[in-house]
Design an enzyme around this catalytic site. Structure first.
Site, PDB file in Angstrom:
ATOM      1  N   LYS A   1       0.844  -1.215   0.000  1.00 12.31           N
ATOM      2  CA  LYS A   1       0.000   0.000   0.000  1.00 12.31           C
ATOM      3  C   LYS A   1       0.873   1.256   0.000  1.00 12.31           C
ATOM      4  O   LYS A   1       0.675   2.160  -0.792  1.00 12.31           O
ATOM      5  CB  LYS A   1      -0.922   0.030   1.233  1.00 12.31           C
ATOM      6  CG  LYS A   1      -1.846  -1.162   1.367  1.00 12.31           C
ATOM      7  CD  LYS A   1      -2.755  -1.019   2.588  1.00 12.31           C
ATOM      8  CE  LYS A   1      -2.023  -1.034   3.930  1.00 12.31           C
ATOM      9  NZ  LYS A   1      -1.323  -2.295   4.241  1.00 12.31           N
TER      10      LYS A   1
ATOM     11  N   ARG B   1      -9.599   1.657   8.212  1.00 15.36           N
ATOM     12  CA  ARG B   1      -9.413   0.213   8.356  1.00 15.36           C
ATOM     13  C   ARG B   1     -10.362  -0.421   9.358  1.00 15.36           C
ATOM     14  O   ARG B   1     -10.124  -1.549   9.804  1.00 15.36           O
ATOM     15  CB  ARG B   1      -7.952  -0.159   8.603  1.00 15.36           C
ATOM     16  CG  ARG B   1      -7.288   0.501   9.731  1.00 15.36           C
ATOM     17  CD  ARG B   1      -5.853   0.774   9.391  1.00 15.36           C
ATOM     18  NE  ARG B   1      -4.948  -0.328   9.625  1.00 15.36           N
ATOM     19  CZ  ARG B   1      -3.678  -0.311   9.205  1.00 15.36           C
ATOM     20  NH1 ARG B   1      -3.209   0.699   8.511  1.00 15.36           N
ATOM     21  NH2 ARG B   1      -2.890  -1.299   9.481  1.00 15.36           N
TER      22      ARG B   1
ATOM     23  N   ARG C   1      11.924  -5.792   4.941  1.00 13.90           N
ATOM     24  CA  ARG C   1      11.664  -4.359   4.698  1.00 13.90           C
ATOM     25  C   ARG C   1      12.627  -3.504   5.524  1.00 13.90           C
ATOM     26  O   ARG C   1      12.915  -3.803   6.674  1.00 13.90           O
ATOM     27  CB  ARG C   1      10.230  -4.009   5.083  1.00 13.90           C
ATOM     28  CG  ARG C   1       9.982  -2.496   5.052  1.00 13.90           C
ATOM     29  CD  ARG C   1       8.526  -2.125   5.095  1.00 13.90           C
ATOM     30  NE  ARG C   1       7.846  -2.565   6.286  1.00 13.90           N
ATOM     31  CZ  ARG C   1       6.538  -2.425   6.493  1.00 13.90           C
ATOM     32  NH1 ARG C   1       5.786  -1.863   5.562  1.00 13.90           N
ATOM     33  NH2 ARG C   1       5.985  -2.850   7.601  1.00 13.90           N
TER      34      ARG C   1
ATOM     35  N   ARG D   1      11.214  -1.567  11.155  1.00  8.90           N
ATOM     36  CA  ARG D   1      10.081  -1.162  11.989  1.00  8.90           C
ATOM     37  C   ARG D   1       9.925  -2.103  13.180  1.00  8.90           C
ATOM     38  O   ARG D   1      10.110  -3.307  13.045  1.00  8.90           O
ATOM     39  CB  ARG D   1       8.781  -1.156  11.155  1.00  8.90           C
ATOM     40  CG  ARG D   1       8.528   0.187  10.515  1.00  8.90           C
ATOM     41  CD  ARG D   1       7.386   0.192   9.545  1.00  8.90           C
ATOM     42  NE  ARG D   1       6.153  -0.424  10.002  1.00  8.90           N
ATOM     43  CZ  ARG D   1       5.019  -0.380   9.325  1.00  8.90           C
ATOM     44  NH1 ARG D   1       4.970   0.259   8.159  1.00  8.90           N
ATOM     45  NH2 ARG D   1       3.941  -0.957   9.783  1.00  8.90           N
TER      46      ARG D   1
ATOM     47  N   ARG E   1      -0.962  -8.759  13.146  1.00  6.73           N
ATOM     48  CA  ARG E   1      -1.486  -7.710  12.258  1.00  6.73           C
ATOM     49  C   ARG E   1      -2.361  -8.328  11.163  1.00  6.73           C
ATOM     50  O   ARG E   1      -3.377  -7.760  10.775  1.00  6.73           O
ATOM     51  CB  ARG E   1      -0.330  -6.909  11.649  1.00  6.73           C
ATOM     52  CG  ARG E   1       0.314  -5.956  12.655  1.00  6.73           C
ATOM     53  CD  ARG E   1       1.719  -5.561  12.264  1.00  6.73           C
ATOM     54  NE  ARG E   1       1.814  -4.825  11.040  1.00  6.73           N
ATOM     55  CZ  ARG E   1       2.938  -4.702  10.316  1.00  6.73           C
ATOM     56  NH1 ARG E   1       4.063  -5.267  10.737  1.00  6.73           N
ATOM     57  NH2 ARG E   1       2.936  -4.020   9.210  1.00  6.73           N
TER      58      ARG E   1
HETATM   59  P1  AP5 Z   1       4.813  -1.614   1.917  1.00 13.26           P
HETATM   60  O1  AP5 Z   1       4.520  -0.747   0.740  1.00 13.26           O
HETATM   61  O2  AP5 Z   1       5.531  -1.032   3.081  1.00 13.26           O
HETATM   62  O3  AP5 Z   1       3.476  -2.377   2.374  1.00 13.26           O
HETATM   63  P2  AP5 Z   1       2.224  -1.835   3.186  1.00 13.26           P
HETATM   64  O4  AP5 Z   1       1.037  -2.510   2.621  1.00 13.26           O
HETATM   65  O5  AP5 Z   1       2.225  -0.341   3.211  1.00 13.26           O
HETATM   66  O6  AP5 Z   1       2.566  -2.459   4.587  1.00 13.26           O
HETATM   67  P3  AP5 Z   1       2.490  -1.879   6.067  1.00 13.26           P
HETATM   68  O7  AP5 Z   1       3.199  -2.883   6.917  1.00 13.26           O
HETATM   69  O8  AP5 Z   1       2.992  -0.459   6.132  1.00 13.26           O
HETATM   70  O9  AP5 Z   1       0.968  -1.888   6.310  1.00 13.26           O
HETATM   71  P4  AP5 Z   1       0.230  -1.830   7.642  1.00 13.26           P
HETATM   72  O10 AP5 Z   1      -1.139  -1.527   7.184  1.00 13.26           O
HETATM   73  O11 AP5 Z   1       0.393  -3.017   8.502  1.00 13.26           O
HETATM   74  O12 AP5 Z   1       1.003  -0.665   8.443  1.00 13.26           O
HETATM   75  P5  AP5 Z   1       0.683   0.872   8.699  1.00 13.26           P
HETATM   76  O13 AP5 Z   1       1.964   1.577   8.648  1.00 13.26           O
HETATM   77  O14 AP5 Z   1      -0.453   1.349   7.893  1.00 13.26           O
HETATM   78  O15 AP5 Z   1       5.638  -2.880   1.364  1.00 13.26           O
HETATM   79  C1  AP5 Z   1       6.124  -3.857   2.271  1.00 13.26           C
HETATM   80  C2  AP5 Z   1       7.481  -4.383   1.778  1.00 13.26           C
HETATM   81  O16 AP5 Z   1       7.276  -5.120   0.569  1.00 13.26           O
HETATM   82  C3  AP5 Z   1       8.486  -3.275   1.434  1.00 13.26           C
HETATM   83  O17 AP5 Z   1       9.763  -3.715   1.782  1.00 13.26           O
HETATM   84  C4  AP5 Z   1       8.345  -3.109  -0.091  1.00 13.26           C
HETATM   85  O18 AP5 Z   1       9.563  -2.661  -0.680  1.00 13.26           O
HETATM   86  C5  AP5 Z   1       7.998  -4.525  -0.523  1.00 13.26           C
HETATM   87  N1  AP5 Z   1       7.098  -4.596  -1.671  1.00 13.26           N
HETATM   88  C6  AP5 Z   1       6.040  -3.778  -1.958  1.00 13.26           C
HETATM   89  N2  AP5 Z   1       5.413  -4.175  -3.075  1.00 13.26           N
HETATM   90  C7  AP5 Z   1       6.073  -5.302  -3.497  1.00 13.26           C
HETATM   91  C8  AP5 Z   1       5.889  -6.191  -4.604  1.00 13.26           C
HETATM   92  N3  AP5 Z   1       4.907  -6.016  -5.503  1.00 13.26           N
HETATM   93  N4  AP5 Z   1       6.736  -7.243  -4.721  1.00 13.26           N
HETATM   94  C9  AP5 Z   1       7.739  -7.440  -3.815  1.00 13.26           C
HETATM   95  N5  AP5 Z   1       7.965  -6.627  -2.760  1.00 13.26           N
HETATM   96  C10 AP5 Z   1       7.136  -5.579  -2.597  1.00 13.26           C
HETATM   97  O19 AP5 Z   1       0.152   0.803  10.205  1.00 13.26           O
HETATM   98  C11 AP5 Z   1       1.023   0.477  11.256  1.00 13.26           C
HETATM   99  C12 AP5 Z   1       0.239   0.498  12.569  1.00 13.26           C
HETATM  100  O20 AP5 Z   1      -0.271   1.827  12.807  1.00 13.26           O
HETATM  101  C13 AP5 Z   1      -1.000  -0.405  12.624  1.00 13.26           C
HETATM  102  O21 AP5 Z   1      -0.667  -1.742  12.985  1.00 13.26           O
HETATM  103  C14 AP5 Z   1      -1.834   0.302  13.694  1.00 13.26           C
HETATM  104  O22 AP5 Z   1      -1.338   0.039  14.974  1.00 13.26           O
HETATM  105  C15 AP5 Z   1      -1.574   1.772  13.379  1.00 13.26           C
HETATM  106  N6  AP5 Z   1      -2.538   2.324  12.407  1.00 13.26           N
HETATM  107  C16 AP5 Z   1      -2.252   2.833  11.170  1.00 13.26           C
HETATM  108  N7  AP5 Z   1      -3.368   3.226  10.565  1.00 13.26           N
HETATM  109  C17 AP5 Z   1      -4.383   2.971  11.419  1.00 13.26           C
HETATM  110  C18 AP5 Z   1      -5.790   3.152  11.347  1.00 13.26           C
HETATM  111  N8  AP5 Z   1      -6.394   3.663  10.253  1.00 13.26           N
HETATM  112  N9  AP5 Z   1      -6.542   2.768  12.431  1.00 13.26           N
HETATM  113  C19 AP5 Z   1      -5.975   2.262  13.535  1.00 13.26           C
HETATM  114  N10 AP5 Z   1      -4.637   2.054  13.668  1.00 13.26           N
HETATM  115  C20 AP5 Z   1      -3.852   2.405  12.619  1.00 13.26           C
END
Ligand code: AP5
Length: 218
Positions: A13, A88, A127, A160, A171
């Site tokens: 994402k 989410r 990552r 992270r 997660r």
């Molecule tokens: P990446 O692009 O980082 O993936 P992502 O989907 O963004 O993964 P996240 O781990 O950031 O998602 P998340 O939803 O768990 O975390 P968030 O930060 O939102 O890609 C991942 C890896 O794969 C990278 O190394 C990339 O290079 C690689 N990659 C990408 N595409 C690829 C491909 N096609 N092929 C191969 N490799 C690839 O949230 C973190 C925390 O914050 C949550 O757990 C929660 O506690 C809190 N939080 C955030 N938003 C909310 C909300 N709305 N409500 C409540 N709590 C929230």
């Protein structure tokens, strides 16, 4: 255009939302990045969010709603935005619709990126992120030019705190329980576009752009 990126952790994402926001000239709003920055700066928001984030649990809706409402009211969002990681939960999705409808706006499209659980664990354990520009890397799929250093800022890359296998599995469970119902919610509105996260970052991007252009045509 107002877009939402939905999908399990590690789906890509953040990677794709950044590329799309650059292409369309729209701000990327990553709630994960905003929260991590608040934790790093030890703000009141950071103090509220840290324990949830470290455990791979969602930060309570009440905290998230006011955070996102305030961000969407900023001037750079008036032409549109790319939301990454928000909403989410169903209450977040409904609250977002309400806030937008008060301004006679709506979400135009939701990009659902999907990926298998084992691939999530593989990707996230490889990552690395830049604490300064929030740049994303992957030691297999998208490594930095110089080992351990951000290509853009020259800053040392970090892992992270929620990218340990146990937290990743939690997660994924939280995603299934809390976020997956949004697929049906947006499907019913006819604005959901599914994209498999296969074949590498550069192959997924044009598929997403194609889906967005179809959503634009209505
Ligand atoms: P990446 O692009 O980082 O993936 P992502 O989907 O963004 O993964 P996240 O781990 O950031 O998602 P998340 O939803 O768990 O975390 P968030 O930060 O939102 O890609 C991942 C890896 O794969 C990278 O190394 C990339 O290079 C690689 N990659 C990408 N595409 C690829 C491909 N096609 N092929 C191969 N490799 C690839 O949230 C973190 C925390 O914050 C949550 O757990 C929660 O506690 C809190 N939080 C955030 N938003 C909310 C909300 N709305 N409500 C409540 N709590 C929230």
């Amino acid at each position: 255009m107002r877009l939402v990126f939905l999908g399990p952790p590690g789906a890509g994402k953040g990677t794709q939302a950044r590329m799309v926001s650059e292409k369309l000239g729209l701000p990327q709003i990553s709630t994960g990045d905003i929260l991590r920055e608040a934790v790093r700066r030890q703000t009141e928001l950071g103090a509220k969010a840290k324990a949830y984030m470290d455990a791979g649990e969602l930060v309570p809706d009440g905290v998230m709603l006011s955070l996102v409402d305030a961000r969407l009211a900023e001037a750079d969002c008036h032409r549109g935005f790319v939301l990454d990681g928000y909403p989410r939960t169903l209450p977040q999705a409904r609250a977002l619709d309400e806030v937008l409808s008060r301004a006679k706006q709506r979400i135009d499209g939701v990009v659902l990126i999907d990926v298998a659980d084992d691939e999530v664990v593989r990707r996230l354990s490889r990552r690395r992120v830049c604490p300064q520009c929030k740049g994303l890397y992957n030691l297999d799929a998208d490594p930095p030019k110089v080992e351990g250093v951000c290509d853009q800022c020259g800053v040392e890359l970090i892992t992270r705190t929620d990218d340990s296998e146990g937290t990743i599995r939690n997660r994924l469970e939280v995603y299934r329980n809390e976020t997956l119902p949004l697929v049906e919610y947006y499907q019913a509105k006819g604005i959901l576009a599914g994209v498999p996260s296969e074949g590498g970052i550069q192959k997924v991007f044009p598929v997403i752009m194609e889906k967005i252009s179809r959503l634009r045509q209505g």
